[in-house]
Design a protein around this motif. Structure first.
Motif, PDB file in Angstrom:
ATOM      1  N   LYS A  23       8.455   3.355  -5.090  1.00 52.74           N
ATOM      2  CA  LYS A  23       7.680   2.125  -4.952  1.00 52.74           C
ATOM      3  C   LYS A  23       6.215   2.406  -4.632  1.00 52.74           C
ATOM      4  N   SER A  24       5.978   3.428  -3.828  1.00 52.76           N
ATOM      5  CA  SER A  24       4.617   3.659  -3.348  1.00 52.76           C
ATOM      6  C   SER A  24       3.636   4.066  -4.424  1.00 52.76           C
ATOM      7  N   CYS A  25       4.104   4.830  -5.405  1.00 47.62           N
ATOM      8  CA  CYS A  25       3.158   5.588  -6.213  1.00 47.62           C
ATOM      9  C   CYS A  25       2.962   5.014  -7.605  1.00 47.62           C
ATOM     10  N   ASN A  26       1.852   4.309  -7.770  1.00 44.69           N
ATOM     11  CA  ASN A  26       1.539   3.761  -9.087  1.00 44.69           C
ATOM     12  C   ASN A  26       1.224   4.863 -10.089  1.00 44.69           C
ATOM     13  N   SER A  27       0.657   5.948  -9.593  1.00 44.11           N
ATOM     14  CA  SER A  27       0.302   7.042 -10.504  1.00 44.11           C
ATOM     15  C   SER A  27       1.528   7.537 -11.252  1.00 44.11           C
TER      16      SER A  27
ATOM     17  N   ASP B 226      11.668   5.298  -2.471  1.00 41.12           N
ATOM     18  CA  ASP B 226      10.267   5.435  -2.106  1.00 41.12           C
ATOM     19  C   ASP B 226      10.025   6.872  -1.677  1.00 41.12           C
ATOM     20  N   LEU B 227       8.770   7.207  -1.533  1.00 37.27           N
ATOM     21  CA  LEU B 227       8.423   8.541  -1.050  1.00 37.27           C
ATOM     22  C   LEU B 227       8.907   8.728   0.380  1.00 37.27           C
ATOM     23  N   ILE B 228       8.436   7.870   1.249  1.00 38.98           N
ATOM     24  CA  ILE B 228       8.708   8.093   2.671  1.00 38.98           C
ATOM     25  C   ILE B 228       9.073   6.819   3.432  1.00 38.98           C
TER      26      ILE B 228
ATOM     27  N   LYS C 211      -9.479   4.914  -2.000  1.00 37.35           N
ATOM     28  CA  LYS C 211      -9.403   3.938  -0.901  1.00 37.35           C
ATOM     29  C   LYS C 211      -8.982   4.627   0.399  1.00 37.35           C
ATOM     30  N   TRP C 212      -8.098   5.598   0.274  1.00 42.24           N
ATOM     31  CA  TRP C 212      -7.598   6.337   1.450  1.00 42.24           C
ATOM     32  C   TRP C 212      -8.776   6.992   2.182  1.00 42.24           C
ATOM     33  N   PHE C 213      -9.617   7.695   1.430  1.00 47.25           N
ATOM     34  CA  PHE C 213     -10.732   8.381   2.088  1.00 47.25           C
ATOM     35  C   PHE C 213     -11.808   7.405   2.558  1.00 47.25           C
TER      36      PHE C 213
ATOM     37  N   VAL D 284       0.852  -1.197   0.000  1.00 43.63           N
ATOM     38  CA  VAL D 284       0.000   0.000   0.000  1.00 43.63           C
ATOM     39  C   VAL D 284       0.885   1.244   0.000  1.00 43.63           C
ATOM     40  N   CYS D 285       0.446   2.286  -0.682  1.00 43.96           N
ATOM     41  CA  CYS D 285       1.172   3.564  -0.719  1.00 43.96           C
ATOM     42  C   CYS D 285       1.547   4.003   0.705  1.00 43.96           C
ATOM     43  N   ALA D 286       2.815   4.325   0.892  1.00 46.07           N
ATOM     44  CA  ALA D 286       3.312   4.642   2.238  1.00 46.07           C
ATOM     45  C   ALA D 286       2.706   5.928   2.796  1.00 46.07           C
ATOM     46  N   TYR D 287       2.252   6.813   1.919  1.00 49.65           N
ATOM     47  CA  TYR D 287       1.559   8.015   2.423  1.00 49.65           C
ATOM     48  C   TYR D 287       0.321   7.610   3.227  1.00 49.65           C
ATOM     49  N   VAL D 288      -0.420   6.659   2.691  1.00 51.15           N
ATOM     50  CA  VAL D 288      -1.652   6.224   3.358  1.00 51.15           C
ATOM     51  C   VAL D 288      -1.300   5.637   4.723  1.00 51.15           C
TER      52      VAL D 288
ATOM     53  N   GLY E 168      -6.876  10.850 -11.136  1.00 49.97           N
ATOM     54  CA  GLY E 168      -5.978   9.837 -11.681  1.00 49.97           C
ATOM     55  C   GLY E 168      -5.414   8.823 -10.706  1.00 49.97           C
ATOM     56  N   CYS E 169      -5.663   8.929  -9.413  1.00 45.81           N
ATOM     57  CA  CYS E 169      -5.079   7.962  -8.482  1.00 45.81           C
ATOM     58  C   CYS E 169      -6.170   7.240  -7.695  1.00 45.81           C
ATOM     59  N   PHE E 170      -6.255   5.935  -7.916  1.00 41.84           N
ATOM     60  CA  PHE E 170      -7.276   5.119  -7.267  1.00 41.84           C
ATOM     61  C   PHE E 170      -7.049   5.061  -5.750  1.00 41.84           C
ATOM     62  N   THR E 171      -5.783   5.203  -5.360  1.00 39.28           N
ATOM     63  CA  THR E 171      -5.458   5.149  -3.929  1.00 39.28           C
ATOM     64  C   THR E 171      -6.177   6.246  -3.144  1.00 39.28           C
ATOM     65  N   PHE E 172      -6.349   7.409  -3.787  1.00 41.52           N
ATOM     66  CA  PHE E 172      -7.068   8.501  -3.108  1.00 41.52           C
ATOM     67  C   PHE E 172      -8.440   8.022  -2.623  1.00 41.52           C
TER      68      PHE E 172
END
Ligand code: SF4
Length: 428
Positions: A365-369, A395-397, A130-132, A89-93, A124-128
């Motif tokens: 790694k985190s960001c598929n977008s 990775d981002l973070i 799921k995050w919310f 999963v995206c590390a931001y989440v 453009g990002c499906f993760t957004f």
């Protein structure tokens, strides 16, 4: 998307820090003052619209990257993984979830307020999405979704614009009216949009100053700091106008003096390599990553990441004369909402216009977008510009995916490749 503050601080940097501190204090005091807070994401954010209702934006991505810069992300990511969120999963989440489960204390050490609304601009990002969904379960608060059509054909059609404007008018604005308790005020929105356009003019001027040789700025490591106010809570404010005006004056002065970028270690030595960079930065080792470039005399003269919260250098400005249409165009124009051909064309243009020696991709790694299609981008841009492309991974973070020795080796080889090319040897 950042509020990174390099060690050496100019007046504009001090101003930005004070702006952010005031914003976080207002957020912390919101439960007492009664200010209402809207959680929303950076790409396609509707900051001017929120401000026209006196609503305070909270940007979870910014909190996640700030947690990383403050050394907390590892712990937050670990906590989220213990709670069942996959390593993929995206590390931001995960950082955001971990921070929330640890008391929701933001980067300034003050508690962040709970959301009164989750406002999702889907760019453009499906993760957004799921995050919310995850946050909605935690906070049991309303959610408003603005579906932003992807620019698959590389252009915005009238039907796409109408589709977004209709949602703004009939879904988003009524949701904002409900939580703020006040009616939509178009004149107020227009006043904010006029301020946005002024700040955007100066931001573009600053980013394009990197066409000078030597470049007075680093358009990636410094650039993430320059985009901070306009990509977050300040677009549409007089504070942002003043910040970008001051920044522009500082950069103009640097050009006049023939100076290169300011780095965390002070003035940069002679510019040896000019590169364009695609992909987000690595926040967990930000300064170390930056130093790998400055040690080699490499300056990033243009980057796509500084367009993630708005592409302005192709001429777009928020236009107060068509308030909802301009918000629609802004959302659809963000970098994450562009297809591969548009992204390739942007990189090609940057390499040529900024007289770059080549371009680098930092694949996180985190960001598929961002990551989807980057190898194709690498091949295609190399072929078109005939200058070397390089590929690094981090990775981002998530600090587990930052290997300093690997990245340094790749960068050194890359810069050697540029040298060979300059001297007529090697291939791109
Ligand atoms: S996958 Fe990328 S664009 Fe989506 S939330 Fe994560 S960092 Fe942002």
């Amino acid at each position: 998307m950042s509020a990174v503050v390099p060690v050496q601080k100019d007046a504009s940097q001090r101003r930005q820090k004070a702006m952010l501190a005031r914003h976080f204090t207002r957020l912390a005091e919101a439960p007492e003052t009664g200010d209402k807070c809207v959680y929303t994401f950076v790409p396609g954010n509707l900051t001017e619209l929120l401000l026209s209702f006196d609503l305070l934006p909270v940007l979870p991505e910014i909190n996640a990257l700030q947690s990383s810069l403050h050394g907390r992300a590892r712990e937050y990511i670990g906590l989220a993984e213990k709670l069942g969120h996959s390593e993929d999963v995206c590390a931001y989440v995960k950082s955001d979830i971990g921070m929330m489960k640890s008391g929701n204390v933001g980067p300034t050490g003050q508690r962040l307020p709970n959301p009164d609304l989750l406002l999702l601009s889907y760019t453009g990002c499906f993760t957004f999405l799921k995050w919310f969904e995850l946050l909605r379960e935690e906070y049991d608060c309303p959610i408003a979704m603005l579906h932003v059509p992807y620019q698959g054909e590389g252009r915005i059609t009238e039907a796409m614009r109408d589709y977004v404007v209709t949602q703004l008018r009939h879904k988003v604005i009524p949701a904002l009216e409900r939580i703020s308790g006040r009616p939509y005020d178009e004149a107020r929105l227009q006043a904010c949009l006029a301020l946005s356009a002024r700040a955007e003019d100066d931001l573009v001027w600053v980013l394009e100053s990197a066409k000078h040789v030597p470049s007075p700025i680093d358009a990636y490591f410094g650039g993430v700091y320059y985009i901070g106010p306009i990509f977050t809570a300040f677009r549409g404010t007089r504070e942002a106008v003043d910040y970008y005006h001051e920044l522009r004056e500082e950069v103009a002065e640097r050009i006049g003096l023939g100076l290169g970028p300011v780095t965390p270690d002070g003035e940069m030595d002679a510019e040896r390599y000019r590169v364009v960079l695609e992909g987000p930065p690595n926040w967990s080792n930000f300064r170390q990553f930056w130093r790998m470039f400055t040690d080699e005399g490499a300056v990033v003269v243009a980057s796509t990441y500084t367009k993630v919260g708005g592409v302005y250098d192709t001429g777009f400005r928020h236009d107060p004369s068509r308030p909802l249409e301009t918000l629609a165009d802004y959302c659809m124009g963000c970098y994450t909402n562009l297809g591969l051909p548009s992204r390739i064309a942007m990189l090609e243009r940057y390499v040529r216009d900024y007289r770059a020696d080549g371009f680098l991709i930092n694949s996180v790694k985190s960001c598929n977008s961002f990551a989807a299609g980057q190898l194709h981008i690498l091949r295609e841009v190399e072929q078109r510009v005939g200058r070397p492309g390089g590929f690094i991974e981090s990775d981002l973070i998530d600090p587990r995916y930052f290997s300093a020795s690997n990245i340094k080796n790749r960068l050194e080889s890359y810069f050697q490749m540029i040298e060979q090319k300059r001297h007529g040897g090697g291939t791109a």
